[in-house]
Enzyme design. Structure first.
Site, PDB file in Angstrom:
ATOM      1  N   GLU A 148     -21.912 -58.665   1.050  1.00 46.21           N
ATOM      2  CA  GLU A 148     -22.216 -57.406   0.369  1.00 46.21           C
ATOM      3  C   GLU A 148     -21.174 -57.085  -0.713  1.00 46.21           C
ATOM      4  O   GLU A 148     -21.471 -56.396  -1.680  1.00 46.21           O
ATOM      5  CB  GLU A 148     -22.250 -56.281   1.402  1.00 46.21           C
ATOM      6  CG  GLU A 148     -23.403 -55.335   1.231  1.00 46.21           C
ATOM      7  CD  GLU A 148     -23.484 -54.298   2.337  1.00 46.21           C
ATOM      8  OE1 GLU A 148     -22.659 -54.305   3.268  1.00 46.21           O
ATOM      9  OE2 GLU A 148     -24.376 -53.464   2.267  1.00 46.21           O
ATOM     10  N   LYS A 172     -33.354 -49.805   0.416  1.00 45.47           N
ATOM     11  CA  LYS A 172     -33.529 -48.514   1.089  1.00 45.47           C
ATOM     12  C   LYS A 172     -34.484 -47.619   0.289  1.00 45.47           C
ATOM     13  O   LYS A 172     -35.333 -46.938   0.841  1.00 45.47           O
ATOM     14  CB  LYS A 172     -32.172 -47.808   1.244  1.00 45.47           C
ATOM     15  CG  LYS A 172     -31.242 -48.449   2.280  1.00 45.47           C
ATOM     16  CD  LYS A 172     -29.974 -47.617   2.444  1.00 45.47           C
ATOM     17  CE  LYS A 172     -29.018 -48.193   3.475  1.00 45.47           C
ATOM     18  NZ  LYS A 172     -27.800 -47.425   3.656  1.00 45.47           N
ATOM     19  N   HIS A 219     -23.920 -80.241  17.217  1.00 44.37           N
ATOM     20  CA  HIS A 219     -24.984 -81.144  17.640  1.00 44.37           C
ATOM     21  C   HIS A 219     -26.271 -80.885  16.872  1.00 44.37           C
ATOM     22  O   HIS A 219     -27.333 -81.388  17.237  1.00 44.37           O
ATOM     23  CB  HIS A 219     -25.199 -80.999  19.151  1.00 44.37           C
ATOM     24  CG  HIS A 219     -23.970 -81.387  19.921  1.00 44.37           C
ATOM     25  ND1 HIS A 219     -23.780 -82.643  20.451  1.00 44.37           N
ATOM     26  CD2 HIS A 219     -22.841 -80.681  20.178  1.00 44.37           C
ATOM     27  CE1 HIS A 219     -22.580 -82.688  21.029  1.00 44.37           C
ATOM     28  NE2 HIS A 219     -21.985 -81.508  20.876  1.00 44.37           N
TER      29      HIS A 219
HETATM   30  O1  PA5 Z   1     -21.853 -51.404   3.511  1.00 45.79           O
HETATM   31  C1  PA5 Z   1     -22.724 -50.542   3.443  1.00 45.79           C
HETATM   32  O2  PA5 Z   1     -22.514 -49.457   2.891  1.00 45.79           O
HETATM   33  C2  PA5 Z   1     -24.102 -50.702   4.086  1.00 45.79           C
HETATM   34  O3  PA5 Z   1     -24.397 -51.964   4.521  1.00 45.79           O
HETATM   35  C3  PA5 Z   1     -24.189 -49.728   5.241  1.00 45.79           C
HETATM   36  O4  PA5 Z   1     -23.168 -49.977   6.168  1.00 45.79           O
HETATM   37  C4  PA5 Z   1     -25.539 -49.763   5.979  1.00 45.79           C
HETATM   38  O5  PA5 Z   1     -26.610 -49.749   5.073  1.00 45.79           O
HETATM   39  C5  PA5 Z   1     -25.653 -48.542   6.909  1.00 45.79           C
HETATM   40  O6  PA5 Z   1     -25.500 -47.365   6.155  1.00 45.79           O
HETATM   41  P1  PA5 Z   1     -25.245 -45.948   6.804  1.00 45.79           P
HETATM   42  O7  PA5 Z   1     -23.998 -45.986   7.586  1.00 45.79           O
HETATM   43  O8  PA5 Z   1     -25.152 -45.038   5.637  1.00 45.79           O
HETATM   44  O9  PA5 Z   1     -26.437 -45.643   7.674  1.00 45.79           O
END
Ligand code: PA5
Length: 424
Positions: free
Chosen positions: A279, A414, A300
């Site tokens: 990410e 999202k 394996h």
């Molecule tokens: O790194 C990030 O911001 C995202 O991957 C979030 O962790 C994930 O989408 C969950 O988001 P939230 O904590 O707002 O529900």
């Protein structure tokens, strides 16, 4: 800092002159992080988080965890992405010190999964922690709706209030609205720390404290790593060494990094690492693909591809010095399987030889590799490991000239999801 980085098997792929050539860029990345002059600097609060964390807050969270444990048989931790993987990674790594069972929800949209979870919870005294930084993510929001209804049917309103805990932004998002209106206990996630960097904020610390994990030791480890990984000294700073090696290998078209461990307890640390690196780096048409394997099982199967497939990858091994368990291999008088060569030795000795054999064979097969040596399965080591990886990805992100602290691609999914569901 007790975590070490072994780079022996980078010889022939990376030379000192290659590191010297990118040193000005590493210094620039270091200064941009330090002075908050780089991309996404508004989300660099994780950098001094370990030392900035107030000991009074740690005391409060620890005490709260003890109280909740006293009236609960289990915890349900609702969250996804950065509000899930770090918690699970920590609990699997620290399994032997966990005091309360933890179930997860909101990390998928499977009705079968939730159905069986609710069946399991029926006869138990349940506490629920909902974690969402934005407070608007579909998966945890829907899981919370369903589990809240289950809790409302199980408990009277006053009891319900002490059994639901919300961890979210201090003012934004739907979860904040629900918590304030319904009077649930809340903890705040720091504004300047993104989801995938949030394991050392209340987002990770509260569920971990409820589960009985020593959060002060976790933070103590992170503080050590913060100190060691903040110096602009390539000899001393192993996060910068790791970042430089990754960047230089990527420039040689080694576009896949395989994080590999010989211990099941590290499997979810790999998942946490994949989120952190994927990410943070994967944007603007760039990014090393973070993959993970579990050895020796995957030797394996995927071992074939690594040994002899396309030479577009490198490996990072995570090895734990002290496995924490003693298991001796028995001597067999008949020795029909010919394994008396390791009789009376520790099973972990064989595991370590498997690691050494793999690292050598893959290196000889054209796969450069590094090894992160972790002292043991304790909270201090884990805190060090978390901070080490966070600092490294920030540096490679800046070397790649991307913003390592945003996630526009995740937000795109999202948003589309909201459109399809007709959510305003
Ligand atoms: O790194 C990030 O911001 C995202 O991957 C979030 O962790 C994930 O989408 C969950 O988001 P939230 O904590 O707002 O529900």
């Amino acid at each position: 800092m007790q975590i070490k980085l072994d780079q022996e098997h980078l010889k022939g792929f990376i030379e000192q002159k290659d590191i010297d050539a990118i040193l000005p860029d590493i210094e620039q990345a270091h200064n941009d992080l330090l002075n908050k002059t780089g991309k996404g600097s508004e989300y660099t609060g994780w950098m001094d988080l370990p030392t900035k964390l107030d000991d009074a807050l740690l005391d409060e969270i620890e005490k709260f965890g003890e109280e909740v444990r006293a009236y609960s048989d289990c915890l349900v931790s609702i969250g996804i992405g950065g509000s899930y993987v770090g918690i699970r990674a920590s609990l699997e790594f620290l399994i032997s010190s966990q005091k309360l069972p933890v179930y997860y929800a909101g990390n998928n949209i499977s009705s079968g999964y939730l159905f069986h979870l609710l069946e399991t919870l029926k006869e138990k005294r349940v506490t629920v922690v909902v974690i969402s930084k934005s407070g608007t993510t579909t998966e945890p929001a829907l899981a919370f709706r369903i589990i809240k209804k289950f809790m409302q049917e199980k408990y009277m309103p006053a009891e319900l209030k002490r059994r639901i805990v919300c961890i979210t932004d201090k003012e934004k998002g739907a979860l904040r609205g629900i918590a304030d209106r319904e009077g649930y206990r809340t903890f705040e996630i720091n504004d300047d720390v993104g989801g995938r960097f949030s394991v050392l904020t209340p987002a990770g610390l509260v569920p971990l404290a409820i589960a009985g994990i020593d959060i002060k030791a976790l933070i103590a480890g992170a503080r050590k790593a913060q100190e060691c990984c903040s110096v602009m000294d390539m000899e001393k700073n192993i996060a910068y060494q790791y970042a430089a090696a990754r960047y230089l290998l990527y420039k040689q078209e080694k576009e896949i990094e395989v994080l590999t461990t010989f211990y099941q307890r590290l499997a979810f640390v790999e998942e946490w690492w994949k989120q952190l690196f994927g990410e943070s780096e994967g944007k603007d048409g760039k990014g090393i693909f973070p993959a993970s394997l579990s050895f020796t099982a995957d030797l394996h199967s995927m071992g074939q591809l690594i040994q002899e497939g396309e030479r577009n990858m490198y490996e990072t091994f995570m090895v734990v010095k002290d496995s924490g368990y003693s298991m001796t291999i028995p001597r067999d008088e008949q020795d029909l399987d010919n394994f008396n060569c390791v009789a009376d030795k520790e099973l972990d000795y064989v595991n370590k030889q498997a690691y050494r054999a793999t690292a050598m064979a893959h290196y000889e097969g054209g796969v450069p590799n590094m090894t992160i040596l972790v002292p043991q399965f304790d909270a201090d080591s884990l805190g060090q490991l978390y901070y080490f990886f966070e600092k490294a990805v920030a540096i490679t992100g800046y070397l790649l000239k991307v913003n390592p602290f945003n996630q526009p691609g995740v937000e795109a999914y999202k948003k589309k999801m909201f459109e399809l569901l007709g959510r305003k």
